[in-house]
Scaffold this motif. Structure first.
Motif, short mmCIF file in Angstrom:
data_model
loop_
_atom_site.label_atom_id
_atom_site.label_comp_id
_atom_site.label_asym_id
_atom_site.label_seq_id
_atom_site.Cartn_x
_atom_site.Cartn_y
_atom_site.Cartn_z
N GLY A 146 -12.01 -7.82 -9.15
CA GLY A 146 -12.20 -6.37 -9.12
C GLY A 146 -11.72 -5.75 -7.83
O GLY A 146 -11.08 -4.68 -7.83
N LEU A 147 -12.00 -6.41 -6.70
CA LEU A 147 -11.56 -5.88 -5.42
C LEU A 147 -10.04 -5.93 -5.32
O LEU A 147 -9.40 -4.99 -4.82
CB LEU A 147 -12.20 -6.66 -4.28
N ALA A 148 -9.43 -7.02 -5.81
CA ALA A 148 -7.98 -7.12 -5.80
C ALA A 148 -7.35 -6.02 -6.64
O ALA A 148 -6.34 -5.41 -6.27
CB ALA A 148 -7.55 -8.49 -6.31
N ALA A 149 -7.96 -5.74 -7.80
CA ALA A 149 -7.44 -4.68 -8.67
C ALA A 149 -7.50 -3.32 -7.99
O ALA A 149 -6.59 -2.49 -8.13
CB ALA A 149 -8.24 -4.65 -9.98
N LEU A 150 -8.55 -3.09 -7.21
CA LEU A 150 -8.69 -1.79 -6.53
C LEU A 150 -7.65 -1.62 -5.43
O LEU A 150 -7.05 -0.55 -5.30
CB LEU A 150 -10.10 -1.66 -5.96
N VAL A 151 -7.41 -2.66 -4.63
CA VAL A 151 -6.45 -2.51 -3.54
C VAL A 151 -5.01 -2.56 -4.02
O VAL A 151 -4.09 -2.14 -3.31
CB VAL A 151 -6.68 -3.55 -2.41
N LEU A 152 -4.80 -3.06 -5.25
CA LEU A 152 -3.46 -3.09 -5.84
C LEU A 152 -3.33 -2.09 -6.99
O LEU A 152 -2.55 -2.29 -7.91
CB LEU A 152 -3.14 -4.49 -6.37
N SER A 153 -4.08 -1.01 -6.93
CA SER A 153 -4.12 -0.07 -8.05
C SER A 153 -2.75 0.52 -8.39
O SER A 153 -2.52 0.95 -9.52
CB SER A 153 -5.10 1.06 -7.75
N ASP A 154 -1.83 0.54 -7.41
CA ASP A 154 -0.50 1.08 -7.66
C ASP A 154 0.52 0.00 -8.01
O ASP A 154 1.72 0.28 -8.11
CB ASP A 154 -0.01 1.87 -6.44
N HIS A 155 0.07 -1.23 -8.22
CA HIS A 155 0.98 -2.33 -8.56
C HIS A 155 1.43 -2.19 -10.02
O HIS A 155 0.68 -1.70 -10.87
CB HIS A 155 0.27 -3.67 -8.35
N SER A 156 2.63 -2.65 -10.33
CA SER A 156 3.16 -2.52 -11.69
C SER A 156 2.57 -3.53 -12.66
O SER A 156 2.76 -3.41 -13.87
CB SER A 156 4.69 -2.66 -11.67
N GLY A 157 1.87 -4.54 -12.15
CA GLY A 157 1.25 -5.53 -13.00
C GLY A 157 2.14 -6.75 -13.24
O GLY A 157 3.28 -6.81 -12.78
N LEU A 158 1.59 -7.72 -13.98
CA LEU A 158 2.29 -8.98 -14.26
C LEU A 158 2.05 -9.39 -15.71
O LEU A 158 0.95 -9.20 -16.25
CB LEU A 158 1.79 -10.09 -13.33
N ASP A 159 3.07 -9.98 -16.32
CA ASP A 159 2.93 -10.58 -17.65
C ASP A 159 2.30 -9.63 -18.67
O ASP A 159 1.45 -10.03 -19.50
CB ASP A 159 2.10 -11.87 -17.58
N GLY A 160 2.69 -8.37 -18.59
CA GLY A 160 2.20 -7.40 -19.56
C GLY A 160 0.82 -6.84 -19.26
O GLY A 160 0.29 -6.06 -20.06
N THR A 161 0.22 -7.23 -18.15
CA THR A 161 -1.08 -6.68 -17.76
C THR A 161 -0.92 -5.80 -16.53
O THR A 161 0.07 -5.89 -15.81
CB THR A 161 -2.10 -7.79 -17.45
#
Length: 270
Positions: free
Chosen positions: A161-176
């Protein structure tokens, strides 16, 4: 006075760790923990050397997707929190080094995707077929129709959850996307806490040591969630009752009892 003394002691501990950082670090948990201390010391002092050391450690980090070994799943969640916090504190400094910024974000995203997909905790050999059991699929041996939830889930998915918050502007990986990571994390952290906390008096099923152990990860996650999204899990009635129970649960000598395989735990502030 007590609060000021505790805060000063804590800061001196963090600063001492940053000042005595070794030139070579091989243990992955130590890399992430030290990077977090160095990043915070940089924010407090503007000493560029701390920032440079933190960035070097973040770039050198080897989560399992890159061949590192962090042990059991609950350890990965804690190390992911260290790494995510260190990255977040170093983000502005990294604006001057696009390559390093991209590399660190990639390392963090790869590990977030690994936890989202599910860490393999057991493999069952059925002869012609081997079944892999992932952390979010573990069943309760007392009721095989129920997902087993404990502090491992809280720690692993709090880290996610913390990783998702600090990477909120990331394009994602493997369709996620980070939104998918965030939703998986929120679901498993909240369901795990609900499963562990007794609704009437707030008793934590695994005992006070493991409630504190889980808090190493869920508290940073909850604070970030509140600050960045406005979702405040700290006011959830079960969480509040559990924190009150944990504060009130003291032996005559001031310590907290061990339950099951938990340690005899020091009271907060030791």
């Amino acid at each position: 006075t007590w609060t000021w003394t505790w805060t000063w002691t804590w800061w001196k501990t963090v600063l001492s760790r940053a000042e005595s950082a070794p030139s070579t670090v091989s243990d992955e948990r130590t890399k992430a923990r030290l990077a977090k201390s160095l990043a915070f010391a940089y924010l407090m002092t503007d000493e560029v050397a701390y920032a440079q050391q933190a960035v070097a450690l973040l770039k050198d980090m080897r989560f399992p997707p890159r061949g590192g070994d962090l042990g059991e799943a609950h350890n990965e969640g804690e190390v992911l929190v260290f790494y995510a916090l260190a990255y977040d504190m170093m983000h502005n400094f990294l604006q001057g080094d696009a390559a390093a910024l991209a590399e660190i974000r990639s390392i963090l995203a790869d590990e977030a995707q690994r936890i989202y997909e599910g860490i393999i905790v057991e493999e069952v050999d059925l002869g012609l077929l081997t079944v892999q059991i992932r952390l979010h699929e573990t069943l309760d041996p007392r009721d095989m129709s129920t997902i087993h939830l404990d502090n491992w889930h809280i720690r692993a998915y709090g880290g996610l959850g913390l990783a998702a918050l600090v990477l909120s502007d990331h394009s994602g990986l493997d369709g996620t996307t980070p939104q998918d990571w965030a939703e998986r994390a929120f679901d498993l952290v909240t369901r795990s806490l609900e499963h562990q906390i007794e609704a009437t008096d707030g008793g934590y099923a695994e005992g006070p040591f493991y409630s504190r152990y889980a808090a190493d990860v869920y508290l940073p996650y909850m604070f970030a969630l509140k600050n960045l999204t406005g979702t405040d899990l700290l006011v959830d009635s079960r969480v509040q009752k559990m924190h009150e129970w944990s504060l009130n649960l003291r032996l005559p000598n001031g310590r907290r009892p061990n339950i099951e395989d938990g340690h005899v735990d020091d009271f907060y502030g030791h």
